[in-house]
Write a protein that holds these residues in place. Structure first.
Motif, mmCIF file in Angstrom:
data_model
loop_
_atom_site.group_PDB
_atom_site.id
_atom_site.type_symbol
_atom_site.label_atom_id
_atom_site.label_comp_id
_atom_site.label_asym_id
_atom_site.label_seq_id
_atom_site.Cartn_x
_atom_site.Cartn_y
_atom_site.Cartn_z
ATOM 1 N N PRO A 280 26.399 -24.682 -14.044
ATOM 2 C CA PRO A 280 26.603 -25.187 -15.411
ATOM 3 C C PRO A 280 25.700 -26.363 -15.772
ATOM 4 O O PRO A 280 25.363 -26.539 -16.949
ATOM 5 C CB PRO A 280 28.079 -25.607 -15.410
ATOM 6 C CG PRO A 280 28.716 -24.712 -14.399
ATOM 7 C CD PRO A 280 27.683 -24.552 -13.320
ATOM 8 N N ASN A 281 25.298 -27.172 -14.786
ATOM 9 C CA ASN A 281 24.397 -28.303 -15.075
ATOM 10 C C ASN A 281 22.932 -27.887 -15.101
ATOM 11 O O ASN A 281 22.038 -28.738 -15.156
ATOM 12 C CB ASN A 281 24.616 -29.431 -14.071
ATOM 13 C CG ASN A 281 24.180 -29.060 -12.652
ATOM 14 O OD1 ASN A 281 23.695 -27.953 -12.408
ATOM 15 N ND2 ASN A 281 24.358 -29.982 -11.720
ATOM 16 N N LYS A 282 22.682 -26.565 -15.039
ATOM 17 C CA LYS A 282 21.348 -25.957 -15.121
ATOM 18 C C LYS A 282 20.545 -26.059 -13.835
ATOM 19 O O LYS A 282 19.379 -25.635 -13.787
ATOM 20 C CB LYS A 282 20.519 -26.536 -16.290
ATOM 21 C CG LYS A 282 21.195 -26.418 -17.649
ATOM 22 C CD LYS A 282 21.579 -24.998 -17.976
ATOM 23 C CE LYS A 282 22.254 -24.882 -19.340
ATOM 24 N NZ LYS A 282 22.725 -23.504 -19.617
ATOM 25 N N SER A 283 21.119 -26.637 -12.784
ATOM 26 C CA SER A 283 20.440 -26.575 -11.490
ATOM 27 C C SER A 283 20.522 -25.146 -10.969
ATOM 28 O O SER A 283 21.435 -24.387 -11.327
ATOM 29 C CB SER A 283 21.074 -27.540 -10.496
ATOM 30 O OG SER A 283 22.406 -27.142 -10.195
ATOM 31 N N ILE A 284 19.565 -24.769 -10.153
ATOM 32 C CA ILE A 284 19.544 -23.437 -9.557
ATOM 33 C C ILE A 284 19.777 -23.568 -8.056
ATOM 34 O O ILE A 284 19.228 -24.470 -7.405
ATOM 35 C CB ILE A 284 18.205 -22.723 -9.838
ATOM 36 C CG1 ILE A 284 18.101 -22.390 -11.334
ATOM 37 C CG2 ILE A 284 18.054 -21.456 -9.005
ATOM 38 C CD1 ILE A 284 16.794 -21.743 -11.741
ATOM 39 N N GLN B 215 17.876 -17.372 13.010
ATOM 40 C CA GLN B 215 19.327 -17.479 13.058
ATOM 41 C C GLN B 215 19.824 -18.718 12.308
ATOM 42 O O GLN B 215 20.360 -19.668 12.897
ATOM 43 C CB GLN B 215 19.810 -17.524 14.511
ATOM 44 C CG GLN B 215 19.892 -16.159 15.180
ATOM 45 C CD GLN B 215 21.054 -15.334 14.631
ATOM 46 O OE1 GLN B 215 22.213 -15.600 14.926
ATOM 47 N NE2 GLN B 215 20.735 -14.338 13.836
ATOM 48 N N SER B 216 19.656 -18.689 10.996
ATOM 49 C CA SER B 216 20.055 -19.846 10.195
ATOM 50 C C SER B 216 20.405 -19.440 8.779
ATOM 51 O O SER B 216 20.022 -18.376 8.304
ATOM 52 C CB SER B 216 18.938 -20.901 10.169
ATOM 53 O OG SER B 216 17.839 -20.444 9.400
ATOM 54 N N ILE B 217 21.130 -20.316 8.133
ATOM 55 C CA ILE B 217 21.434 -20.185 6.717
ATOM 56 C C ILE B 217 20.916 -21.426 6.014
ATOM 57 O O ILE B 217 20.996 -22.536 6.546
ATOM 58 C CB ILE B 217 22.957 -19.990 6.484
ATOM 59 C CG1 ILE B 217 23.244 -19.748 4.988
ATOM 60 C CG2 ILE B 217 23.758 -21.150 7.031
ATOM 61 C CD1 ILE B 217 24.686 -19.326 4.724
ATOM 62 N N GLN B 218 20.348 -21.231 4.832
ATOM 63 C CA GLN B 218 19.833 -22.352 4.039
ATOM 64 C C GLN B 218 20.377 -22.293 2.630
ATOM 65 O O GLN B 218 20.551 -21.210 2.060
ATOM 66 C CB GLN B 218 18.305 -22.307 3.946
ATOM 67 C CG GLN B 218 17.567 -22.779 5.174
ATOM 68 C CD GLN B 218 16.067 -22.827 4.966
ATOM 69 O OE1 GLN B 218 15.536 -22.329 3.950
ATOM 70 N NE2 GLN B 218 15.348 -23.413 5.911
ATOM 71 N N THR B 219 20.649 -23.471 2.095
ATOM 72 C CA THR B 219 20.890 -23.619 0.667
ATOM 73 C C THR B 219 19.719 -24.386 0.083
ATOM 74 O O THR B 219 19.398 -25.474 0.550
ATOM 75 C CB THR B 219 22.204 -24.361 0.379
ATOM 76 O OG1 THR B 219 23.291 -23.581 0.870
ATOM 77 C CG2 THR B 219 22.386 -24.589 -1.107
ATOM 78 N N ILE B 220 19.087 -23.798 -0.920
ATOM 79 C CA ILE B 220 17.949 -24.425 -1.610
ATOM 80 C C ILE B 220 18.440 -24.856 -2.965
ATOM 81 O O ILE B 220 18.908 -24.025 -3.779
ATOM 82 C CB ILE B 220 16.747 -23.456 -1.732
ATOM 83 C CG1 ILE B 220 16.225 -23.093 -0.342
ATOM 84 C CG2 ILE B 220 15.654 -24.068 -2.584
ATOM 85 C CD1 ILE B 220 16.829 -21.856 0.259
ATOM 86 N N LEU B 221 18.364 -26.129 -3.239
ATOM 87 C CA LEU B 221 18.821 -26.691 -4.512
ATOM 88 C C LEU B 221 17.604 -27.042 -5.350
ATOM 89 O O LEU B 221 16.758 -27.836 -4.941
ATOM 90 C CB LEU B 221 19.680 -27.936 -4.261
ATOM 91 C CG LEU B 221 20.230 -28.656 -5.492
ATOM 92 C CD1 LEU B 221 21.152 -27.748 -6.280
ATOM 93 C CD2 LEU B 221 20.955 -29.938 -5.076
ATOM 94 N N ILE B 222 17.508 -26.430 -6.530
ATOM 95 C CA ILE B 222 16.424 -26.709 -7.465
ATOM 96 C C ILE B 222 17.041 -27.461 -8.644
ATOM 97 O O ILE B 222 17.830 -26.883 -9.407
ATOM 98 C CB ILE B 222 15.758 -25.406 -7.951
ATOM 99 C CG1 ILE B 222 15.312 -24.562 -6.771
ATOM 100 C CG2 ILE B 222 14.582 -25.724 -8.870
ATOM 101 C CD1 ILE B 222 14.818 -23.172 -7.152
ATOM 102 N N PRO B 223 16.746 -28.750 -8.793
ATOM 103 C CA PRO B 223 17.319 -29.498 -9.911
ATOM 104 C C PRO B 223 16.957 -28.876 -11.251
ATOM 105 O O PRO B 223 16.068 -28.011 -11.334
ATOM 106 C CB PRO B 223 16.700 -30.887 -9.764
ATOM 107 C CG PRO B 223 16.242 -30.950 -8.338
ATOM 108 C CD PRO B 223 15.850 -29.557 -7.971
ATOM 109 N N ILE C 298 27.453 -24.195 -5.155
ATOM 110 C CA ILE C 298 27.670 -23.214 -6.220
ATOM 111 C C ILE C 298 28.995 -23.551 -6.883
ATOM 112 O O ILE C 298 30.058 -23.391 -6.296
ATOM 113 C CB ILE C 298 27.690 -21.773 -5.667
ATOM 114 C CG1 ILE C 298 26.355 -21.458 -4.977
ATOM 115 C CG2 ILE C 298 27.968 -20.784 -6.787
ATOM 116 C CD1 ILE C 298 26.302 -20.069 -4.348
ATOM 117 N N ARG C 299 28.940 -24.004 -8.123
ATOM 118 C CA ARG C 299 30.118 -24.553 -8.767
ATOM 119 C C ARG C 299 30.739 -23.550 -9.755
ATOM 120 O O ARG C 299 30.058 -22.641 -10.252
ATOM 121 C CB ARG C 299 29.767 -25.851 -9.507
ATOM 122 C CG ARG C 299 29.149 -26.920 -8.615
ATOM 123 C CD ARG C 299 30.010 -27.216 -7.392
ATOM 124 N NE ARG C 299 31.335 -27.691 -7.777
ATOM 125 C CZ ARG C 299 32.399 -27.618 -6.975
ATOM 126 N NH1 ARG C 299 32.305 -27.076 -5.774
ATOM 127 N NH2 ARG C 299 33.567 -28.080 -7.398
#
Length: 497
Positions: free
Chosen positions: A453-457, A487-495, A429-430
C-alpha cells in the motif's frame, strides 16, 4: 495464471545489457536467510556467479490483494508462554507481533478445545442447553485470552483474528463423542447461536474477532482428535439457512465466513457447492485451505479453480505445519535437510506416497507460500506459534513443529529457521498489497512479488539449488544485479519508485 512471456523477457535482457549507468540502477535492500547461517541478514556485498537468472517485474499487472500472514493462538502455545520467565514470554510475543519482528497481520484461534489443548473442553458444558444459557469461555481466560491481549498490546498495526471450531460438545452430535460424528439437525440453530455467543463473549474481553471458518477439517482426521463431519452440502446448508442469517440477525453481518478448511485436493466439490447460487454465495466470504494433502505439491490447478469460481472472495491457507515430527532442538542445519517426513510418509495410500517425500522443513514453507501467492491465495497462516521440545503439549500426542520451540523447565527459547522464513513474508508484505506479474528465466528459482500500500515493491526469492545465482532484476527499465546464496531465501525491498 503467471504465464512466462519469453518475448518480453528477451526484450528485458536487451534492456539489462544497456542499463549500466547509475541513473538506471534500482535502489534495493536485500535480506537473506540461508543454510550457511544467515538469519534475515542484510546483504550488501554480492558475489558473481556463473549462473545468471533474469527477473522482470510488471507492477501494471495486478492479481489478488493480500489479507495477511501469521500463526495460530492455541491453548498449548499460550500455556507454554505462561511457563516461561516474563522476559522470554515478552521476547516471543515481540518476535511475532512487533514491527521489528514478524509483525503478524492474520491469526487464527480455536473455539472449544482442539488437539493442541491440554484436555477436551467445551464452552457449552451443560447437556441439552439448547439456548446456551450456560455458555462460558472461562477455560480460555487462564492462558489463551491473555496471550491474545498481550499480542494486541504489542502490535502497532493490529491483526485480524479468525476462529475455528474443531467440534461441538458431544451432546450436540449423533455419536456423542468428541471425535467424529455429525451435528444433529435439531441443534443447527443452537450451533449457529454458539458462534454469536462466542463473538459477544470475546468482545466483552476486548477482543474483536474478524471472522470464522465453519469447521476445521470437515472430512475428519482419521478419528484421532476433536472433529465433526460435514459434507459440502451439509456445510453450505448450515451456513445459508442457519449461521449466516443468525449472525445477520444479531448484528454481526460484517463477520467473515470461510468455508471448507481442509486440504486443497478436495477444493472443486466444495467450492461448487458453496457457490452453487447467489443465496448460498452471499454468506460465504471465501474459502479456507490446509496443506496436508501434500506439503510438497501446491495443487495450482485446484487453487486456480477455486479462485475462478469466486474471484472476488478470499482464498486463505488457514493451517500448515511440519506435522508428525518431534522438533529438533537447536540444530539449524536439520531444518535445511531433506530428512523430515509428514503423516503421509506412513499413512498415505500407496498411490499418493509421491506427495509425501522426505523433504526439508524450510523448503516446505518457502515453496508453499510462494506457490500459494502465485496461484491466487491471499493469506497464509501457520499453526502453533510456540511448542515444547516434544512438539506439544498435545492431549492426543500429535506432535508437530512450531517456528519457536521452548524448554520451560530451563526457561530456554529456540528460534528455528522456520521463524525466519515466516518473517520474510509477514514483515515485508503488508495487508492490502497487490501481487504483481513477475517473469523469470530460471525455472529452478522460485519467486513472487507484490506492491505494498505504501507503493514499495517486495520480491521474495527462494533458491533451492546447491549453487548460488546472480540475479538481474528489471523494473521500469531500471536494473539491479545481485546474487542469492545456495539454499537460501531472500526478500528484496524496493522503496517507492
Amino acid at each position: 495464471m503467471r504465464t512466462l512471456n519469453y518475448i518480453t523477457l528477451i526484450m528485458a535482457i536487451a534492456v539489462l545489457s544497456s542499463c549500466n549507468n547509475e541513473n538506471n540502477t534500482l535502489n534495493i535492500e536485500v535480506y537473506e536467510t540461508s543454510e550457511a547461517g544467515n538469519k534475515l541478514t542484510r546483504i550488501t556485498h554480492f558475489q558473481k556467479s556463473e549462473t545468471v537468472s533474469l527477473i522482470k517485474l510488471n507492477p501494471n499487472r495486478e492479481f489478488q490483494t493480500i489479507t495477511g500472514f501469521g500463526g495460530a493462538f492455541t491453548e498449548s502455545s499460550a500455556y507454554l508462554l505462561n511457563q516461561l520467565s516474563n522476559k522470554n514470554r515478552d521476547t516471543i510475543l515481540k518476535a511475532y507481533f512487533s514491527k521489528e519482528g514478524a509483525n503478524y497481520s492474520l491469526t487464527r484461534t480455536h473455539m472449544n478445545s482442539c488437539d493442541f489443548s491440554l484436555t477436551n473442553y467445551s464452552y457449552t458444558p451443560v447437556e441439552n442447553d439448547k439456548n446456551l444459557e450456560y455458555f462460558t469461555i472461562e477455560e480460555d481466560k487462564g492462558d489463551l485470552i491473555p496471550m491474545i491481549k498481550d499480542a494486541m498490546a504489542i502490535s502497532e498495526d493490529g491483526f485480524k483474528i479468525f476462529a475455528s471450531p474443531w467440534t461441538a460438545a458431544p451432546w450436540m452430535k449423533d455419536n456423542k463423542h468428541w471425535v467424529g460424528g455429525k451435528l444433529l439437525p435439531k441443534y443447527y440453530d443452537t450451533w449457529a447461536l454458539f458462534f454469536s455467543k462466542y463473538l459477544e463473549a470475546y468482545k466483552n474481553e476486548g477482543i474483536d474477532i474478524w471472522g470464522f471458518t465453519v469447521e476445521n477439517e470437515p472430512h475428519g482426521n482419521g478419528n484421532n482428535w476433536e472433529s465433526m463431519h460435514f459434507s459440502p452440502k451439509e456445510m453450505t446448508d448450515f451456513v445459508q439457512f442457519h449461521l449466516g442469517p443468525k449472525l445477520e440477525a444479531d448484528g454481526y453481518s460484517d463477520k467473515i465466513i470461510l468455508g471448507y478448511d481442509q486440504n486443497r485436493a478436495g477444493l472443486k466439490e466444495w467450492v461448487d457447492e458453496m457457490y452453487r447460487d447467489e443465496e448460498s454465495s452471499k454468506y460465504f466470504d471465501g474459502t479456507a485451505i490446509h496443506w496436508y494433502e501434500s506439503t510438497y505439491e501446491v495443487f495450482p490447478e485446484a487453487l486456480q479453480y477455486a479462485h475462478n469460481k469466486a474471484p472476488d472472495k478470499y482464498l486463505i491457507e488457514t493451517e500448515g505445519c511440519i506435522d508428525s515430527q518431534v522438533p529438533v532442538w537447536k540444530d539449524d542445519a536439520w531444518y535445511w535437510k531433506k530428512e523430515a517426513t509428514d503423516w503421509g510418509w506412513d499413512w498415505a495410500a500407496e498411490e499418493d506416497k509421491y506427495l509425501h517425500p522426505k523433504y526439508a522443513p524450510v523448503n516446505r514453507y518457502a515453496r508453499d507460500i510462494i506457490g500459494c501467492l502465485n496461484n491466487w491465495v491471499d493469506g497464509w497462516v501457520d499453526w502453533n506459534m510456540v511448542l515444547d521440545k516434544q512438539g506439544g503439549p498435545n492431549w492426543f500426542e500429535n506432535w508437530c513443529i512450531a517456528p519457536i520451540i521452548v524448554n520451560p523447565e530451563k526457561d530456554e527459547v529456540y528460534f528455528t529457521p522456520l521463524y525466519y522464513i515466516m518473517v520474510h513474508f509477514s514483515k515485508y508484505i503488508r495487508p492490502g498489497a497487490k501481487v504483481i506479474e513477475l517473469e523469470k528465466s530460471d525455472d529452478q528459482l522460485m519467486a513472487t512479488a507484490v506492491v505494498n500500500p505504501n507503493k514499495s515493491i517486495v520480491v521474495v526469492l527462494f533458491n533451492e539449488s546447491e549453487e548460488s545465482k546472480s540475479i538481474n532484476l528489471n523494473l521500469n527499465e531500471s536494473t539491479m544485479t545481485f546474487s542469492i546464496s545456495a539454499q537460501s531465501i531472500q526478500t528484496i525491498l524496493i522503496p517507492k519508485v
